[in-house]
Design a protein around this motif. Structure first.
Motif, short mmCIF file in Angstrom:
data_model
loop_
_atom_site.label_atom_id
_atom_site.label_comp_id
_atom_site.label_asym_id
_atom_site.label_seq_id
_atom_site.Cartn_x
_atom_site.Cartn_y
_atom_site.Cartn_z
N THR A 1 12.83 7.30 1.50
CA THR A 1 13.51 8.33 0.92
C THR A 1 14.06 9.17 2.10
O THR A 1 13.44 9.07 3.04
N PRO A 2 14.92 10.24 2.00
CA PRO A 2 15.23 11.05 2.94
C PRO A 2 13.91 12.02 3.68
O PRO A 2 13.75 12.07 4.93
N LYS A 3 12.83 11.84 2.80
CA LYS A 3 11.78 12.65 3.45
C LYS A 3 10.66 11.94 3.66
O LYS A 3 9.81 12.10 4.45
N LYS A 4 10.65 10.60 3.31
CA LYS A 4 9.48 9.72 3.57
C LYS A 4 10.12 8.38 3.96
O LYS A 4 10.35 7.51 2.94
N HIS A 5 9.97 8.06 5.24
CA HIS A 5 10.36 6.77 5.89
C HIS A 5 10.15 6.65 7.27
O HIS A 5 10.95 6.26 8.13
N PHE A 6 8.75 6.82 7.11
CA PHE A 6 8.58 6.50 8.61
C PHE A 6 8.33 5.28 9.37
O PHE A 6 8.77 5.03 10.45
N ALA A 7 8.41 3.98 8.37
CA ALA A 7 8.49 2.79 8.87
C ALA A 7 9.78 2.55 9.36
O ALA A 7 9.87 1.76 10.58
N GLU B 1 0.71 -1.34 0.06
CA GLU B 1 0.23 0.11 -0.04
C GLU B 1 0.95 1.32 0.07
O GLU B 1 0.54 2.17 -0.59
N SER B 2 1.91 1.21 0.65
CA SER B 2 2.78 2.42 0.76
C SER B 2 3.36 2.52 -0.44
O SER B 2 3.69 3.82 -1.04
N MET B 3 4.16 1.58 -1.12
CA MET B 3 4.81 1.74 -2.14
C MET B 3 3.70 2.11 -3.39
O MET B 3 4.37 2.55 -4.60
N SER B 4 2.77 1.68 -3.14
CA SER B 4 1.56 2.36 -4.24
C SER B 4 1.17 3.74 -4.32
O SER B 4 0.25 4.16 -5.16
N GLY B 5 1.68 4.36 -3.31
CA GLY B 5 1.30 5.78 -3.22
C GLY B 5 -0.10 6.00 -2.38
O GLY B 5 -0.71 7.01 -2.88
N LEU B 6 -0.47 5.16 -1.78
CA LEU B 6 -1.89 5.36 -1.42
C LEU B 6 -1.99 6.11 -0.11
O LEU B 6 -3.10 6.59 0.40
N TYR B 7 -0.89 6.19 0.53
CA TYR B 7 -0.83 6.96 2.02
C TYR B 7 -0.31 8.39 1.62
O TYR B 7 0.44 9.02 0.95
N SER B 8 -1.41 9.33 2.32
CA SER B 8 -1.05 10.73 2.39
C SER B 8 -0.36 11.14 3.56
O SER B 8 -0.24 10.25 4.50
N ARG B 9 -0.37 12.64 3.73
CA ARG B 9 0.36 13.10 4.67
C ARG B 9 -0.31 12.86 6.23
O ARG B 9 0.02 12.51 7.21
N GLN B 10 -1.64 12.75 6.01
CA GLN B 10 -2.72 12.59 7.08
C GLN B 10 -2.64 11.06 7.52
O GLN B 10 -2.67 10.80 8.71
N MET B 11 -2.49 10.37 6.63
CA MET B 11 -2.07 8.79 7.06
C MET B 11 -0.78 8.59 7.85
O MET B 11 -0.74 7.87 8.62
N ASP B 12 0.24 9.49 7.46
CA ASP B 12 1.47 9.53 8.09
C ASP B 12 1.27 9.85 9.48
O ASP B 12 1.91 9.39 10.34
N ILE B 13 0.50 10.92 9.59
CA ILE B 13 0.16 11.55 11.07
C ILE B 13 -0.47 10.26 11.80
O ILE B 13 -0.16 10.22 13.05
N SER B 14 -1.40 9.75 11.20
CA SER B 14 -2.08 8.55 11.75
C SER B 14 -1.15 7.56 12.29
O SER B 14 -1.15 6.86 13.67
N PHE B 15 -0.22 7.19 11.50
CA PHE B 15 0.91 6.11 11.76
C PHE B 15 1.86 6.63 13.07
O PHE B 15 1.99 5.87 14.05
#
Length: 290
Positions: free
Chosen positions: A259-265, A70-84
């Motif tokens: 990526t440097p800006k997207k790596h919450f996992a 799901e993450s690699m498919s680009g389904l997650y938004s910034r709001q989803m990142d906050i939820s995580f």
């Protein structure tokens, strides 16, 4: 007019119920295994325990695969990142409460129960319950009169402390490398962290074998044995889960994920590992040293 970011709502998942079944099998199997082991009976509980562990591993692989897809498919938004981030924060908070309960039990026994049984409050109840009780910690004599030995902090516990502290440093450098988009140092430092985690588990298994075979220190060794194995055992379980988490992250790093800006996992795995290290420092001080 305000614009709202999309919020992905995943489909219904079978993984939570599978995980619940696995945890039930682990709890029920472990309890029966310990009781059967004490009675010298057939260890059917061991098979149920192993089935529970296999179920949890199956759940982890399947759930991680879905989330990664799901993450690699680009389904997650910034709001989803906050939820995580909120979800991971609350999860770690629940783990703090989990270990807090066990540390609370340890402190209650040492500060209140042991002195009370020794008659330090001026009463005489201890003379009925345990007339020859000596109020000192650790309790190396059980109510049955059986003697055990206390685990020294020198040796394996000290080595494991150095190992976990070093693993936090290597993981921190791995995180810095990811933020600077340096893939090779990232892979090397993360790989070293995993190796250190496996070394910790190896030495803890060695410590347990030594305790059971040479020291007479078991789960049946009174309240000292109970608290020792419950605290260190659950911590070892968390190190195992954390190591699995890091192995998954390592595989993703090798595939070019993050990526440097997207790596919450990766950040979530780092949070969890540092939390496990802090818990071990508390264990080392209050279980081994003091």
């Amino acid at each position: 007019m305000n614009s709202y970011a999309k919020y992905y709502v995943p489909e219904q998942s079978q993984w939570p119920i599978i995980g619940a079944i696995g945890l039930f099998c682990i709890a029920f199997g472990a309890g029966n295994f310990v009781m059967e082991l004490n009675k010298g009976q057939a260890t059917h509980g061991l098979y149920l325990l192993m089935a529970g562990v296999a179920t949890i591993l199956f759940m982890i692989v399947g759930w991680f695969r879905n989330v990664i897809s799901e993450s690699m498919s680009g389904l997650y938004s910034r709001q989803m990142d906050i939820s995580f981030r909120q979800g991971m924060s609350w999860f770690i908070f629940s783990e703090v409460m989990f270990f807090g309960a066990f540390f609370g039990a340890l402190f209650f026994v040492r500060v209140f129960s042991v002195p009370w049984l020794g008659g330090h409050d001026g009463g005489s109840t201890h003379q009925v319950l345990w007339p020859h009780f000596q109020a000192h910690w650790p309790l190396i004599v059980t109510p049955k009169g059986e003697k055990t030995q206390a685990m020294e902090w020198l040796g394996v516990p000290l080595v494991n402390t150095v190992i976990l502290l070093t693993s936090s440093v290597t993981l921190h450098f791995a995180h810095i490398s990811l933020e600077n988009n340096k893939r090779k140092p990232l892979a090397v430092c993360l790989g070293l962290t995993i190796l250190l985690g496996l070394c910790f588990l190896f030495f803890q298994a060695k410590e347990y074998h030594h305790a059971y075979t040479q020291m007479g220190l078991t789960l049946q060794s009174g309240v000292y044995g109970n608290t020792f194995f419950m605290l260190t055992g659950f911590h070892g379980l968390h190190v195992t889960l954390g190591t699995i988490f890091l192995i998954v992250l390592f595989c993703r790093v090798l595939k070019g994920h993050f990526t440097p800006k997207k790596h919450f996992a990766f950040q979530a795995g780092s949070w969890y590992w540092h939390f496990v290290d802090v818990v071990w420092l508390c264990l080392f001080v209050f279980v081994y040293v003091l």
